[in-house]
Write a protein that holds these residues in place. Structure first.
Motif, PDB file in Angstrom:
ATOM      1  N   LEU A  93       0.514  -1.363  -0.082  1.00 48.28           N
ATOM      2  CA  LEU A  93       0.102  -0.139   0.622  1.00 48.28           C
ATOM      3  C   LEU A  93       0.782   1.223  -0.136  1.00 48.28           C
ATOM      4  CD1 LEU A  93      -2.800  -0.842   2.175  1.00 48.28           C
ATOM      5  CD2 LEU A  93      -3.409  -0.423  -0.174  1.00 48.28           C
ATOM      6  N   LYS A  94       1.783   0.769   0.512  1.00 51.84           N
ATOM      7  CA  LYS A  94       3.156   2.257   0.828  1.00 51.84           C
ATOM      8  C   LYS A  94       3.340   2.090  -0.987  1.00 51.84           C
ATOM      9  CE  LYS A  94       3.384   2.820   4.816  1.00 51.84           C
ATOM     10  NZ  LYS A  94       3.137   4.808   5.541  1.00 51.84           N
ATOM     11  N   GLN A  95       3.611   1.607  -1.602  1.00 53.40           N
ATOM     12  CA  GLN A  95       4.177   1.561  -3.086  1.00 53.40           C
ATOM     13  C   GLN A  95       2.800   2.193  -3.523  1.00 53.40           C
ATOM     14  OE1 GLN A  95       7.474   1.167  -3.088  1.00 53.40           O
ATOM     15  NE2 GLN A  95       6.711   1.269  -1.091  1.00 53.40           N
ATOM     16  N   ILE A 121      -6.341  -1.970  -4.432  1.00 51.78           N
ATOM     17  CA  ILE A 121      -7.054  -2.047  -3.975  1.00 51.78           C
ATOM     18  C   ILE A 121      -7.202  -3.966  -3.463  1.00 51.78           C
ATOM     19  CG2 ILE A 121      -8.407  -2.923  -6.409  1.00 51.78           C
ATOM     20  CD1 ILE A 121     -11.384  -1.593  -5.453  1.00 51.78           C
ATOM     21  N   GLU A 122      -6.672  -4.903  -4.246  1.00 52.12           N
ATOM     22  CA  GLU A 122      -6.764  -6.264  -3.606  1.00 52.12           C
ATOM     23  C   GLU A 122      -5.710  -5.983  -2.102  1.00 52.12           C
ATOM     24  OE1 GLU A 122      -8.018  -8.933  -4.656  1.00 52.12           O
ATOM     25  OE2 GLU A 122      -8.956  -6.855  -6.748  1.00 52.12           O
ATOM     26  N   ALA A 123      -5.211  -5.355  -2.457  1.00 54.11           N
ATOM     27  CA  ALA A 123      -4.095  -5.489  -0.785  1.00 54.11           C
ATOM     28  C   ALA A 123      -5.293  -5.179   0.230  1.00 54.11           C
ATOM     29  CB  ALA A 123      -2.898  -4.131  -1.270  1.00 54.11           C
ATOM     30  N   LEU A 124      -5.965  -4.192  -0.441  1.00 56.66           N
ATOM     31  CA  LEU A 124      -6.571  -3.242   1.272  1.00 56.66           C
ATOM     32  C   LEU A 124      -8.257  -4.259   1.492  1.00 56.66           C
ATOM     33  CD1 LEU A 124      -7.587   0.451  -0.527  1.00 56.66           C
ATOM     34  CD2 LEU A 124      -6.817  -0.469   1.528  1.00 56.66           C
ATOM     35  N   LYS A 125      -8.386  -4.872   0.434  1.00 57.77           N
ATOM     36  CA  LYS A 125      -8.962  -5.883   0.508  1.00 57.77           C
ATOM     37  C   LYS A 125      -8.985  -7.350   1.732  1.00 57.77           C
ATOM     38  CE  LYS A 125     -11.112  -6.781  -3.835  1.00 57.77           C
ATOM     39  NZ  LYS A 125     -11.833  -7.137  -4.940  1.00 57.77           N
TER      40      LYS A 125
END
Length: 291
Positions: free
Chosen positions: A95-97, A102-106
């Motif tokens: 997420l920092k990158q 959205i996949e990382a958030l989910k």
């Protein structure tokens, strides 16, 4: 989603509404070959921790948050390269990158939901919806969080934004309606789900609970058929005892519960919740703690 009390680490009813799918989804992330020789103690501890984050009686409305992870056959492959904490750290690094990943958030939301950390999980799903307002999985995750925290009206509004009628969507809608004490509507949704998925044990188990709350004499037979199915989970069996408590069929519930391997103390606790539900309705089940 179906809630349970956390009186002692192991003994609560894990009724099977939508939340079950949330838990199973989380567990599936790291689930490997399911063998008792390859149990992962970190995963098992995580599931136990999740149980204890649920305050008193969690019955219907999340119906089944824990089902996927309380199964006696649950296990995971210890050869997986990263631990849950490392995986979460990697997702946060991603997420920092790319803040719009959205996949990382989910995935973060799924992991936090699996731990019973619903406020945090909803935060992750909410951020995913900022990026993609109509993302189906983010909407479902967010709605399940609302359901778990007792925001039944909010959950119903969220699920209205999901156009399909897949089982997970129908279970969320039924859970929200049941939480609002709109039992006739909740039952109609579950009947629709059963029509398209006649062998879905989660649907049938939840239908039995709503039927019991509606004073339908067929509630116990419906729950019993699901609990004694060869592929039934421990949650479906506990739900049978709960339905027995609600329907006033306590002797049958004790006998069947014992036959299905549920401990005597746990049976007593579940039946007590069912008794309260006769007068208190869904509120007797309680809600998930917002960790």
């Amino acid at each position: 989603m179906a809630f349970m009390p956390c009186m002692e680490t192991s003994s609560l009813p894990a009724i099977v509404f939508k939340l079950l799918h949330s838990c199973e989804r989380s567990c599936a992330t790291a689930r490997g070959p399911i063998t008792k020789e390859r149990q992962d103690p970190i995963r098992v501890f995580a599931c136990i921790t999740r149980l204890c984050q649920i305050r008193l009686p969690m019955g219907l409305i999340a119906l089944s948050l824990i089902a996927g992870c309380t199964d006696a056959e649950f296990g995971s492959d210890t050869s997986r390269p990263t631990s849950e904490a490392q995986h979460l750290a990697q997702l946060r690094y991603d997420l920092k990158q790319d803040p719009n990943d959205i996949e990382a958030l989910k995935k973060i939301g799924d992991m936090q939901a699996g731990r019973g950390q619903w406020s945090q999980a909803m935060g992750a799903y909410r951020e995913a919806l900022v990026v993609s307002p109509n993302d189906r999985d983010a909407l479902l995750g967010y709605g399940e969080g609302q359901l778990a925290l007792g925001d039944y009206g909010g959950a119903l509004e969220t699920v209205k934004a999901i156009p399909d009628q897949q089982v997970r969507v129908l279970l969320l809608r039924a859970g929200a309606l049941a939480g609002l004490n709109r039992l006739t509507e909740a039952r109609a949704v579950l009947e629709l789900a059963r029509k398209g998925n006649p062998r879905d044990l989660d649907v049938r188990s939840n239908l039995a609970i709503v039927s019991a709350l509606s004073h339908d004499p067929q509630a116990y037979p419906i729950a019993r058929a699901a609990a004694f199915a060869p592929d039934a989970s421990y949650s479906h069996r506990r739900n049978l005892v709960l339905v027995g408590g609600i329907a006033g069929q306590e002797a049958a519930a004790r006998q069947d519960g014992t036959q299905l391997g549920i401990g005597s103390d746990e049976i007593t606790q579940i039946i007590a919740i069912g008794r309260r539900a006769r007068t208190e309705g869904i509120r007797a089940f309680g809600i998930l703690a917002g960790a």
